[in-house]
Design an enzyme around this catalytic site. Structure first.
Site, PDB file in Angstrom:
ATOM      1  N   HIS A 154       0.843  -1.197   0.000  1.00 13.85           N
ATOM      2  CA  HIS A 154       0.000   0.000   0.000  1.00 13.85           C
ATOM      3  C   HIS A 154       0.878   1.247   0.000  1.00 13.85           C
ATOM      4  O   HIS A 154       2.077   1.179   0.286  1.00 13.85           O
ATOM      5  CB  HIS A 154      -0.915   0.044   1.235  1.00 13.85           C
ATOM      6  CG  HIS A 154      -2.129  -0.816   1.124  1.00 13.85           C
ATOM      7  ND1 HIS A 154      -2.130  -2.144   1.482  1.00 13.85           N
ATOM      8  CD2 HIS A 154      -3.381  -0.541   0.681  1.00 13.85           C
ATOM      9  CE1 HIS A 154      -3.339  -2.649   1.272  1.00 13.85           C
ATOM     10  NE2 HIS A 154      -4.123  -1.701   0.780  1.00 13.85           N
ATOM     11  N   LYS A 158      -0.429   4.820   4.656  1.00  8.14           N
ATOM     12  CA  LYS A 158      -1.226   3.843   5.424  1.00  8.14           C
ATOM     13  C   LYS A 158      -0.578   3.598   6.788  1.00  8.14           C
ATOM     14  O   LYS A 158       0.627   3.401   6.870  1.00  8.14           O
ATOM     15  CB  LYS A 158      -1.357   2.530   4.641  1.00  8.14           C
ATOM     16  CG  LYS A 158      -2.293   1.546   5.312  1.00  8.14           C
ATOM     17  CD  LYS A 158      -2.776   0.483   4.350  1.00  8.14           C
ATOM     18  CE  LYS A 158      -3.688  -0.506   5.060  1.00  8.14           C
ATOM     19  NZ  LYS A 158      -4.899   0.131   5.604  1.00  8.14           N
TER      20      LYS A 158
HETATM   21  P1  NAD Z   1      -7.455   9.801   5.689  1.00  9.02           P
HETATM   22  O1  NAD Z   1      -6.503  10.047   6.812  1.00  9.02           O
HETATM   23  O2  NAD Z   1      -7.184  10.426   4.360  1.00  9.02           O
HETATM   24  O3  NAD Z   1      -8.936  10.258   6.117  1.00  9.02           O
HETATM   25  C1  NAD Z   1      -9.487  10.043   7.394  1.00  9.02           C
HETATM   26  C2  NAD Z   1     -10.356  11.251   7.691  1.00  9.02           C
HETATM   27  O4  NAD Z   1     -11.096  11.000   8.878  1.00  9.02           O
HETATM   28  C3  NAD Z   1      -9.509  12.532   7.934  1.00  9.02           C
HETATM   29  O5  NAD Z   1      -9.999  13.588   7.117  1.00  9.02           O
HETATM   30  C4  NAD Z   1      -9.718  12.795   9.419  1.00  9.02           C
HETATM   31  O6  NAD Z   1      -9.692  14.181   9.735  1.00  9.02           O
HETATM   32  C5  NAD Z   1     -11.115  12.197   9.619  1.00  9.02           C
HETATM   33  N1  NAD Z   1     -11.421  11.945  11.028  1.00  9.02           N
HETATM   34  C6  NAD Z   1     -10.610  11.439  11.985  1.00  9.02           C
HETATM   35  N2  NAD Z   1     -11.248  11.434  13.177  1.00  9.02           N
HETATM   36  C7  NAD Z   1     -12.497  11.920  12.943  1.00  9.02           C
HETATM   37  C8  NAD Z   1     -13.614  12.184  13.775  1.00  9.02           C
HETATM   38  N3  NAD Z   1     -13.583  11.922  15.093  1.00  9.02           N
HETATM   39  N4  NAD Z   1     -14.738  12.673  13.210  1.00  9.02           N
HETATM   40  C9  NAD Z   1     -14.773  12.965  11.885  1.00  9.02           C
HETATM   41  N5  NAD Z   1     -13.729  12.763  11.046  1.00  9.02           N
HETATM   42  C10 NAD Z   1     -12.607  12.255  11.581  1.00  9.02           C
HETATM   43  O7  NAD Z   1      -7.555   8.217   5.579  1.00  9.02           O
HETATM   44  P2  NAD Z   1      -8.159   7.330   4.377  1.00  9.02           P
HETATM   45  O8  NAD Z   1      -7.047   6.896   3.478  1.00  9.02           O
HETATM   46  O9  NAD Z   1      -9.349   8.011   3.790  1.00  9.02           O
HETATM   47  O10 NAD Z   1      -8.602   6.029   5.189  1.00  9.02           O
HETATM   48  C11 NAD Z   1      -9.499   6.105   6.275  1.00  9.02           C
HETATM   49  C12 NAD Z   1      -9.735   4.709   6.843  1.00  9.02           C
HETATM   50  O11 NAD Z   1     -10.407   3.906   5.858  1.00  9.02           O
HETATM   51  C13 NAD Z   1      -8.458   3.934   7.207  1.00  9.02           C
HETATM   52  O12 NAD Z   1      -8.722   3.144   8.353  1.00  9.02           O
HETATM   53  C14 NAD Z   1      -8.250   3.044   5.987  1.00  9.02           C
HETATM   54  O13 NAD Z   1      -7.475   1.891   6.261  1.00  9.02           O
HETATM   55  C15 NAD Z   1      -9.680   2.706   5.658  1.00  9.02           C
HETATM   56  N6  NAD Z   1      -9.936   2.227   4.285  1.00  9.02           N
HETATM   57  C16 NAD Z   1     -10.818   1.201   4.171  1.00  9.02           C
HETATM   58  C17 NAD Z   1     -11.173   0.723   2.926  1.00  9.02           C
HETATM   59  C18 NAD Z   1     -12.217  -0.359   2.815  1.00  9.02           C
HETATM   60  O14 NAD Z   1     -12.610  -0.730   1.684  1.00  9.02           O
HETATM   61  N7  NAD Z   1     -12.729  -0.848   3.949  1.00  9.02           N
HETATM   62  C19 NAD Z   1     -10.616   1.314   1.763  1.00  9.02           C
HETATM   63  C20 NAD Z   1      -9.726   2.375   1.919  1.00  9.02           C
HETATM   64  C21 NAD Z   1      -9.383   2.840   3.192  1.00  9.02           C
END
Ligand code: NAD
Length: 265
Positions: A154, A158
């Site tokens: 990744h 990550k």
């Molecule tokens: P990122 O850091 O770009 O985005 C996360 C967002 O959540 C940020 O903007 C942050 O400010 C916000 N956030 C954090 N705490 C918060 C709160 N209390 N209230 C509201 N917003 C809050 O990360 P990302 O790359 O978008 O990934 C996010 C999560 O999704 C990770 O855990 C990642 O592993 C997961 N993910 C899952 C899948 C899937 O298919 N299940 C796919 C991609 C990413």
């Protein structure tokens, strides 16, 4: 169906805004970011590169849950626990994609799912979810003569490893093989490791650049190797699957569901 997005300014949050906006049966009902985020007060459409949608990014998740039918959450474990509690308190659906969730936090999500529909998946790509079923079947049919090794790569941002998807693939393999996943894995090898034992599922991880995500489950025996590989080339697949799960959640009885339930796999 009115869908709300938490973590709206994140990498996945922006994708989700675009995907909800582009879906004819869904409407963006609100968007929230963490307290202190620069995105609060800005238009969700502008953050996502769509132009103004007249939806301001707020800081109050409870108000968001009141305003929508379902919330999609790809944020961070501590935030997702709070959102699961709100889903339960307000009887709204939660589509949960956050990874890196500990067993203790999972117990809280399981408890919340007694009062709300929660669709949780470490990966919302339909093809990856199919690969869970394929890996389970291969592990069942090939048996313990085949060593199982899972490799994933990744992007550099990550924060959890192995990926939630790699762990789900491992759980699927363990189920197929009939072993206890929590006791039979090999995480990280370095130095004089000795010969590979028969049975446990091995993991290896790479991080770097902008890699969207690749998972490779290998079944290795004397003289042959079967690989089940998935390569993601953009993150829209996850957002599309999450919106599909939100639409599927409508009218379901409370409970913890997976993307396998959504796809009937
Ligand atoms: P990122 O850091 O770009 O985005 C996360 C967002 O959540 C940020 O903007 C942050 O400010 C916000 N956030 C954090 N705490 C918060 C709160 N209390 N209230 C509201 N917003 C809050 O990360 P990302 O790359 O978008 O990934 C996010 C999560 O999704 C990770 O855990 C990642 O592993 C997961 N993910 C899952 C899948 C899937 O298919 N299940 C796919 C991609 C990413």
């Amino acid at each position: 169906m009115r869908i709300g997005i938490v973590g709206a300014a994140g990498r996945m949050g922006q994708m989700l805004i675009r995907e909800v906006h582009g879906n004819a049966t869904a409407k963006l009902g609100g968007a929230v970011e963490r307290a202190g985020s620069d995105a609060i007060g800005r238009d969700a459409g502008e953050i996502a590169g769509l132009g103004p949608l007249q939806v301001k990014i707020g800081a109050d998740p409870a108000a968001l849950f009141d305003a929508v039918d379902a919330v999609i959450d790809f944020t961070a474990p501590a935030a997702s626990i709070v959102h699961a509690g709100l889903a339960a308190a307000k009887g709204k659906a939660l589509i949960l994609g956050t990874t890196g969730i500990t067993a203790a936090d999972q117990a809280k999500i399981d408890a919340a799912a007694k009062s709300a529909v929660i669709v949780q998946s470490t990966n919302f790509s339909p093809a990856v979810v199919l690969s869970f079923a394929l890996v389970e079947e291969a592990a069942r049919r090939l048996g313990p003569d085949y060593d199982i090794e899972i490799f994933e790569i990744h992007h550099r941002h990550k924060v959890d490893a192995p990926s939630g998807t790699a762990l789900s693939l491992g759980r699927a393999a363990a189920k197929g093989r009939g072993i206890d996943f929590d006791k039979e894995t090999i995480r990280g090898r370095d130095g004089h490791t000795g010969a590979r034992p028969t049975g446990p599922i091995g993991f290896s991880v790479a991080r770097g650049g902008s890699e969207t995500g690749e998972h490779n489950v290998m079944f290795l025996a004397e003289g042959e190797r079967l690989e089940i590989v998935h390569k993601a080339s953009n993150r829209q697949i996850y957002a599309r699957g999450a919106v599909r799960a939100a639409l599927w959640a409508k009218g379901r009885a409370p409970g913890l569901y997976s993307m396998r339930d959504v796809l009937g796999l």
